[in-house]
Design an enzyme around this catalytic site. Structure first.
Site, short mmCIF file in Angstrom:
data_model
loop_
_atom_site.label_atom_id
_atom_site.label_comp_id
_atom_site.label_asym_id
_atom_site.label_seq_id
_atom_site.Cartn_x
_atom_site.Cartn_y
_atom_site.Cartn_z
N ARG A 8 2.66 0.25 8.10
CA ARG A 8 2.49 -0.37 6.79
C ARG A 8 3.86 -0.81 6.65
O ARG A 8 4.31 -1.93 5.93
CB ARG A 8 2.04 0.85 5.67
N TYR A 27 -4.08 -7.02 6.14
CA TYR A 27 -4.29 -6.17 7.00
C TYR A 27 -3.37 -4.71 6.80
O TYR A 27 -2.66 -4.66 5.87
CB TYR A 27 -4.42 -6.64 8.47
N GLU A 28 -3.80 -3.66 7.37
CA GLU A 28 -3.04 -2.41 7.49
C GLU A 28 -3.40 -1.94 5.80
O GLU A 28 -2.38 -1.35 5.32
CB GLU A 28 -1.52 -2.33 7.74
N GLY A 29 -4.61 -2.04 5.33
CA GLY A 29 -4.65 -1.83 4.01
C GLY A 29 -4.26 -2.97 3.03
O GLY A 29 -3.09 -3.19 2.91
#
Lengths: 598, 598
Positions: free
Chosen positions: A296, A435-437
């Protein structure tokens, strides 16, 4: 195409003068990573990226990665050579443990290298970025045997790594995944299922790909508590370490995306593929969180890195493009002389500077959290990492969208023409907020997981630490007066909204979630303003090196013109959830309208 | 792909209850355009667009318009049939004068039809949009003979029109153009030069294309004062009105763009092409301004229209996509139930509603400015059109970028995959902030041309007219209290920044330009808030038709959560130009940094 200038000098300025890198270099284990050594490495990395990676960026966009009829994946022209040179140079291994062949440098230096790689070519940079995530998971949870077997070649980059989480019906809700892992007599597992959105899920850059795959054993509990994590290599590895036969994982599709065309986003099909359990069964989410926290921060950095590249291009265009006359000019002017174009350039530059300092601060705290000799200091650094990570990810990537849009806008009509290259940055960076949350999940993480740490004390202490700059700003005199005033005012905004969040959270969690995104932006704006103020204070007395002198104007622009936007978000952060749910789904669709109107 | 629902009910609500359409319909010449007739037409248009135009949108993106080896241009599959049906139905002629075969309806209704066309397919809608611009120029400045010769078939749409301004070195600075016009013995002109970025500069939708071309006669004064405007048809027209031989204009390129692939953006080469002067020599800029004012409102509307389409798609996705559980839920939830997704939907919907009301208000004032019997009322309406046009254009298209981004974000990873269609809206709308005068130019127009009208009295009177709503809001009680409070507060913001602009303008025009973009945004936010408040007040006592009931929640959300952002922009609007020019171009590039650091 404009020449890429690696922003090494600003990186080293930020490391040395803003985020306290000299302290990091004093931590046990980092003795060899003193500032001068680091500066030299980053200079080499910058040159490498400018010469060998940046030139592949356009071809990556135009050609894209492609799935061949035989099921193999080919990366665009130049990627393979650039990757081989990257492995040769060993840049990926710099921040990894010496035990496995790495350079043992701090994460903050690893992040700076990632930034330079990403600025040169975001799509290309995803291959080493994902590999590093997989390495971190193995370092933290792999057995000694697994580490010895997999890490050395992953550290050099000879073998690449991936993260396999998403399935068609399990995106943000990872716990819904259904890929099966059935234990075999020999202790390995048979992995069966389909994964989507797998970045660099297959490619021709490395001889081997080490997939980390989340799957569910037959009797696992439902949801995230029943997920296990497996090593599933593309090729099985023989006893002697040589590559053996192909494992049961195949690429069934490569997505057609709006951007990062050079990065193959794969649909992978696992059919009784051999997998090796990492750690114990059902701790897969914990392992993934290790990868995700690091990833993140890296994704937040992508927002910064692509913005830097787009900024440079728009600056070059603004200097060269002659169009019309500014007020009082006697001949035609480059558009950089028009105030509104300047606004777009200064907005990019000061946000980019603030983001770079924010990302490096986060990484420096990662280094403290892993290497500081004092347990309490480590624990506090870990809290700060937890707090800053969602802010870096969401604020960094939201700004990535906004700043690449400004860069495109400066190009006028040419910006909309693909040949110019400005549009590529705008398209490429758009995925980073997802992406990545998604950034919404980052905001939920901030208010739901990070704010409640020690009943809010962790966040409030961080705010108090930002207030400590006030004395220095006061003493710095008139030049810093507007910076001081705005920072005080917006620290009040942050404190006030934080108090509302803490007060409201227990009784009305939906109200807190409702305001979470604007609240996160307030955090981003204020942390950025604080770091720019620090940066400007640090510049006093330094000999100008092309960076120091710019810090005060950048900090002042940020404080007077960007930071005040925080106050405009108080309403949205603290309005609660009533307005958001006042209309039901049919009313949102005006479902009744056509019938009703007639 | 989600089904397209034409927002006819909100259009008619806005016309009747917010922008005073019934008064417009009472103006001389509009007697036949009463509200019920209009509502019926818009309903038919909506159905037509949903059935015949909206389905061409994806093919338009995927195939794009293409230049064939023989120099002809082919539009994507379905465009030709849809255009033929559009001409048959006569939608383009609705707002044009009956004298030339039009329906004689108000511009506000023409704009509503343009909105519905654009929402169905922005790229397609550009063909009639440009034609209408050319028609307006001819109506205002063409000779009777020219009007009779060209207008009837342009009004039906059988002949298309274009605007030819831009050249490689003459974009925002139109005055720099070099295309030559040499008068011939027969009174026609020989036009020679190259034009770029010509929207629908060539295509296969109509048998004839009527180019309006800006060019310069041999002895013309320099700059914008020496520009003349010519009719240059693709085919010469015989005495009997039939098409004759090909004129000397050829397509030498079709641009490869980030979006609106279905719209051929042409490079046109003129080689002694026959042109017919419109009006007199050297009044070309005046003629183009007629086209531009109308086109700028239409481009602002594009921001709204593409946002509407993207919003609908994201709403459908949010209702269908099941992922995770909301707080307290006992089974998996559609993502529309998550507060942050709701925020994204409500932000889209309330901005869209505000923009629609703003565009229609502008168009209703266009109608008053052309048709009101009282000269003073016409003049005042014209002032308001001048004031609102740059706001509609820039605020509408900036929001177009932001709202289509939110729609994409709601789709998560699927939004970045081109097959989903969400990315197309984001790519398509990006040009709207650039063409017809970049948004920076709109901001310069606002502070440089519109604000000085009657020494600021025009703008201040408009602000005062917005304040008149306060009494009604006060009387409306508790439900409207927060709307009233925020509207008052941000009208203060607008008044305060306007006073600063007026005070500063004479002495420091660069300072005014420096703050012009954030200042324009304040205008947009406040006018939107005022119109949403009007819309909510008007809904009281109406029977709910699927629209009325939504107005109060939308207005409250706008007032509490979006409108306060205006205050956050005061700093940027009034900071002056010092910060923007504090760094020179080399310092912006950190030019010295690599050398200096070593």
């Amino acid at each position: 195409m404009s020449e890429f200038r690696p922003p090494v000098a600003d990186l080293t300025y930020a490391l040395k003068h803003v985020v306290g890198y000299d302290d990091v270099a004093q931590l046990p284990g980092f003795e060899h990573a003193d500032f001068d050594t680091v500066a030299e490495i980053l200079d080499e990395v910058g040159t490498f990226m400018a010469e060998l990676v940046a030139p592949t960026n356009r071809a990556g966009d135009l050609e894209g990665a492609r799935l061949n009829p035989d099921g193999t994946v080919t990366t665009p022209t130049g990627f393979k050579e650039a990757y081989a040179a990257y492995v040769d140079a060993g840049w990926g291994s710099v921040p990894l443990p010496e035990e496995y062949g790495g350079g043992g440098f701090p994460r903050s230096i690893g992040l700076a290298i990632q930034e330079l790689t990403t600025t040169a070519n975001m799509a290309f940079a995803l291959a080493p970025l994902l590999t590093q995530g997989a390495i971190e998971a193995l370092l933290n949870y792999g057995s000694d045997e697994q580490k010895q077997a997999w890490l050395p070649k992953m550290v050099t980059g000879e073998w690449a790594g991936t993260m396999n989480l998403t399935e068609p019906h399990a995106g943000s809700d990872v716990g819904a995944l259904t890929t099966k892992a059935v234990k075999r007599a020999d202790g390995t597992y048979g992995i069966t299922g389909q994964k989507i959105f797998i970045t660099f899920g297959d490619h021709d850059l490395s001889e081997q790909i080490v997939h980390l795959v989340l799957a569910r054993t037959p009797d696992a509990p439902a949801g995230t508590k029943g997920i296990s994590c497996f090593i599933v290599p593309k090729y099985l590895v023989n006893e002697d370490g040589s590559l053996g036969e192909r494992n049961g994982v195949h690429t069934v599709g490569v997505e057609h995306k709006m951007g990062i065309h050079g990065s193959p986003t794969c649909v992978l099909s696992y059919e009784d593929a051999t997998g090796y359990l990492i750690g114990d069964e059902n701790i897969g989410m914990r392992i993934m969180f290790v990868m995700m926290n690091s990833a993140r921060l890296s994704v937040g950095m992508q927002g910064l890195a692509v913005s830097e590249r787009a900024y440079q291009q728009s600056l070059d265009y603004a200097r060269e493009r002659i169009q019309g006359r500014t007020i009082g000019a006697t001949e035609d002017s480059p558009i950089i002389d028009f105030p509104d174009v300047r606004r777009m350039l200064m907005t990019q530059k000061s946000y980019i500077a603030a983001l770079r300092r924010m990302m490096l601060l986060n990484a420096a705290h990662v280094d403290r959290s892993t290497h500081h000799p004092d347990a309490a200091t480590r624990a506090r650094a870990d809290e700060i990492v937890g707090l800053l990570t969602p802010i870096c990810k969401a604020f960094g990537t939201d700004l990535g969208n906004e700043l690449t849009s400004l860069a495109l806008q400066i190009h006028g009509g040419m910006g909309f023409i693909e040949e110019t290259g400005a549009a590529q940055h705008y398209r490429d960076v758009r995925i980073a907020a997802i992406y990545e949350g998604t950034n919404g999940i980052q905001a939920a993480d901030l208010v739901g997981r990070k704010l409640p740490v020690r009943d809010g004390a962790s966040a409030l202490e961080f705010i108090a630490s930002m207030r400590e700059l006030d004395g220095e700003l006061a003493a710095a005199g008139e030049e810093f007066a507007s910076i001081r005033a705005q920072l005080r005012a917006q620290l009040d905004t942050l404190e006030q909204t934080t108090a509302w969040m803490l007060r409201t959270g227990a009784s009305d969690p939906n109200a807190v979630l409702a305001g979470s995104s604007p609240y996160l932006r307030i955090w981003g704006l204020v942390v950025g303003g604080w770091l720019m103020a620090k940066s400007a204070l640090a510049a006093r007395g330094l000999e100008d090196d092309g960076i120091a002198e710019a810090q005060l104007p950048l900090a002042r622009f940020y404080a007077e013109q960007l930071l005040p936007q925080a106050a405009g978000l108080i309403g949205a952060a603290t309005a609660g959830s009533r307005d958001l749910f006042a209309l039901d789904a049919d009313a949102l669709a005006d479902a009744a309208r056509r019938e009703a109107r007639v």
